[in-house]
Design a protein around this motif. Structure first.
Motif, PDB file in Angstrom:
ATOM      1  N   ILE A 266      58.787  58.370 115.056  1.00 41.06           N
ATOM      2  CA  ILE A 266      58.063  59.861 115.174  1.00 41.06           C
ATOM      3  C   ILE A 266      57.762  59.439 116.692  1.00 41.06           C
ATOM      4  CG2 ILE A 266      56.450  61.877 114.422  1.00 41.06           C
ATOM      5  CD1 ILE A 266      58.494  60.914 111.245  1.00 41.06           C
ATOM      6  N   ASN A 267      55.864  58.885 116.444  1.00 43.08           N
ATOM      7  CA  ASN A 267      55.538  58.942 117.417  1.00 43.08           C
ATOM      8  C   ASN A 267      55.008  57.532 118.180  1.00 43.08           C
ATOM      9  OD1 ASN A 267      54.039  57.738 115.555  1.00 43.08           O
ATOM     10  ND2 ASN A 267      52.137  58.869 115.451  1.00 43.08           N
ATOM     11  N   ASP A 268      55.919  56.843 117.451  1.00 46.54           N
ATOM     12  CA  ASP A 268      55.524  55.253 117.845  1.00 46.54           C
ATOM     13  C   ASP A 268      57.127  54.616 118.927  1.00 46.54           C
ATOM     14  OD1 ASP A 268      58.137  54.850 116.403  1.00 46.54           O
ATOM     15  OD2 ASP A 268      57.557  53.030 115.077  1.00 46.54           O
ATOM     16  N   THR A 269      57.013  55.387 120.059  1.00 46.99           N
ATOM     17  CA  THR A 269      58.549  55.495 120.534  1.00 46.99           C
ATOM     18  C   THR A 269      57.695  54.503 122.341  1.00 46.99           C
ATOM     19  OG1 THR A 269      58.674  57.369 121.589  1.00 46.99           O
ATOM     20  CG2 THR A 269      60.088  56.690 120.063  1.00 46.99           C
ATOM     21  N   LYS A 270      58.038  53.783 123.138  1.00 48.95           N
ATOM     22  CA  LYS A 270      57.919  53.686 124.363  1.00 48.95           C
ATOM     23  C   LYS A 270      57.224  54.677 125.712  1.00 48.95           C
ATOM     24  CE  LYS A 270      59.207  50.764 128.681  1.00 48.95           C
ATOM     25  NZ  LYS A 270      60.308  50.761 129.169  1.00 48.95           N
ATOM     26  N   GLU A 271      58.215  56.032 125.282  1.00 46.39           N
ATOM     27  CA  GLU A 271      57.986  57.175 125.513  1.00 46.39           C
ATOM     28  C   GLU A 271      56.277  57.821 125.096  1.00 46.39           C
ATOM     29  OE1 GLU A 271      60.741  56.689 125.024  1.00 46.39           O
ATOM     30  OE2 GLU A 271      61.682  56.285 126.142  1.00 46.39           O
ATOM     31  N   CYS A 272      56.526  57.577 123.888  1.00 47.19           N
ATOM     32  CA  CYS A 272      55.027  58.136 123.409  1.00 47.19           C
ATOM     33  C   CYS A 272      53.717  57.265 123.607  1.00 47.19           C
ATOM     34  CB  CYS A 272      55.460  58.322 121.619  1.00 47.19           C
ATOM     35  SG  CYS A 272      56.173  59.341 120.748  1.00 47.19           S
ATOM     36  N   ALA A 273      54.217  56.078 124.115  1.00 48.43           N
ATOM     37  CA  ALA A 273      53.087  55.098 124.185  1.00 48.43           C
ATOM     38  C   ALA A 273      52.842  56.123 125.904  1.00 48.43           C
ATOM     39  CB  ALA A 273      53.701  54.105 124.184  1.00 48.43           C
ATOM     40  N   ILE A 274      53.416  56.042 126.528  1.00 50.75           N
ATOM     41  CA  ILE A 274      53.005  56.272 128.357  1.00 50.75           C
ATOM     42  C   ILE A 274      52.683  57.469 128.006  1.00 50.75           C
ATOM     43  CG2 ILE A 274      54.653  56.722 130.377  1.00 50.75           C
ATOM     44  CD1 ILE A 274      55.036  53.424 129.478  1.00 50.75           C
TER      45      ILE A 274
END
Ligand code: SAH
Length: 349
Positions: A266-274
């Motif tokens: 849900i919110n733990d993707t690479k995109e979310c980190a960036i």
């Protein structure tokens, strides 16, 4: 009747003057309460009998009752406390190598309605009064005293059930009482308030002149995702929260901690980190990644260790300071609001 444990020192001093006494009486009362640990006015032998009678009419001295006590194999103690009106709140003692931290609840239930949190499921019944906040620390101090190792509560996080900034004035009184040298003398830098992000109150907190800490429950790096997880984001979107944090940092001269709960897929993707890195770029905060405490009430899953570390790596490689929150009491109902929710369920059966 007013509970004496809820009286902030300067307010108690004014009250003493109103009662025709010297302001010094307030310090004397604090000394009896917090140093000599008096539980009745009769013990206060350096106060005249007649004034003790006045005090007895105006004040009471009492702390919450322990309704349930769960002890984890790591020493974590989770308490369900009963207040005078029968309301129940959760309080947790966590033992770090640097001290004893207590997580206090600020309200009975919560109205913020975050989609992953058990505390909000029952809604808010009411806000806690200062003495009910102080009482949570006193109950734990009594338990530590019973252990006989000369320990006491050294750190406080207002991260239990409730939204502290939806109970602002009482929480500020609480902080001043536990921080006071003649009160519980808990260092300001050892006190942290956690908010879901109420911008006006974040700014106000910055001008209190306190050296205490602020944690922001961020949990998502964009409005779409955050609004889906946290209802409050619809009223106060991220731009408002970040803007308030910048004002807070400037005024208080303190950096914030961003809490980021990791929910698998849900919110733990690479995109979310960036996205997260870009979101907080203009602030000095650091990120605390929180492994989700799963509950059978919601379908959210905790991110795997690999995903948590991958997320952490991206943050660190981009110069964002980040840590993974240490977990306590995983063998008891340690997750927010779970013990109270369970007790309520049992009552209803
Ligand atoms: N209302 C305040 C303080 C109470 S919640 C706030 O939102 O910050 C304390 C923290 O626990 C918040 O970051 C909240 O999002 C988080 N939390 C809630 N449910 C959780 C769960 N099941 N597992 C891990 N953290 C949780």
């Amino acid at each position: 009747m007013v509970n004496l444990y809820g009286m902030e020192l300067s307010k108690l001093q004014s009250l003493m003057v109103e009662l025709g006494q010297k302001p010094f009486r307030a310090i004397q009362l604090y000394t009896w309460l917090y140093e000599k640990k008096a539980t009745s006015f009769d013990e206060m032998t350096d106060i005249s009998l007649s004034f003790r009678e006045v005090l007895k009419e105006k004040f009471e001295i009492s702390i919450p009752k322990i309704s349930v006590k769960q002890v984890s194999s790591d020493g974590t103690i989770k308490l369900l406390l009963e207040l005078e009106d029968g309301s129940k709140v959760e309080t947790v003692l966590m033992r770090y190598n640097y001290g004893n931290a207590v997580c206090v609840s600020s309200q009975v239930g919560c109205n913020m309605g975050c989609s992953f949190c058990s505390s909000g499921m029952l809604g808010k019944q009411r806000s806690l009064l200062p003495h009910e906040l102080v009482g949570q620390i006193l109950v734990v101090n009594n338990l530590l005293k019973e252990e006989g190792k000369g320990e006491r509560v050294t750190h406080v996080v207002v991260m239990g059930t409730g939204e502290p900034f939806d109970n602002y004035d009482n929480v500020m009184d609480f902080i001043r009482i536990i921080n006071a040298q003649k009160g519980l003398a808990i260092g300001a830098r050892h006190i942290t308030v956690s908010t879901c992000g109420l911008p006006d109150k974040i700014i106000q907190y910055g001008s209190e002149g306190l050296q205490t800490n602020l944690a922001i429950s961020l949990h998502a790096p964009n409005n779409k995702l955050r609004s889906a997880l946290m209802k409050i984001n619809k009223a106060h979107p991220l731009e408002e929260v970040i803007d308030a944090i910048k004002k807070y940092e400037k005024k208080a001269g303190r950096r914030v901690t961003y809490e980021y709960l990791l929910l698998e897929g849900i919110n733990d993707t690479k995109e979310c980190a960036i996205e997260l890195i870009n979101l907080i770029k203009g602030t000095c905060g650091y990120v605390n990644l929180i492994p989700y405490n799963e509950t059978n009430k919601f379908d959210y899953k905790r991110s795997s260790g690999n995903r948590v570390h991958a997320f952490l790596d991206i943050l660190m490689k981009n110069g964002v300071k980040a840590t993974i929150r240490k977990e306590f009491g995983s063998d008891i109902d340690a997750a927010c609001g779970q013990l109270r929710a369970k007790a309520k369920e049992n009552e209803e059966i």
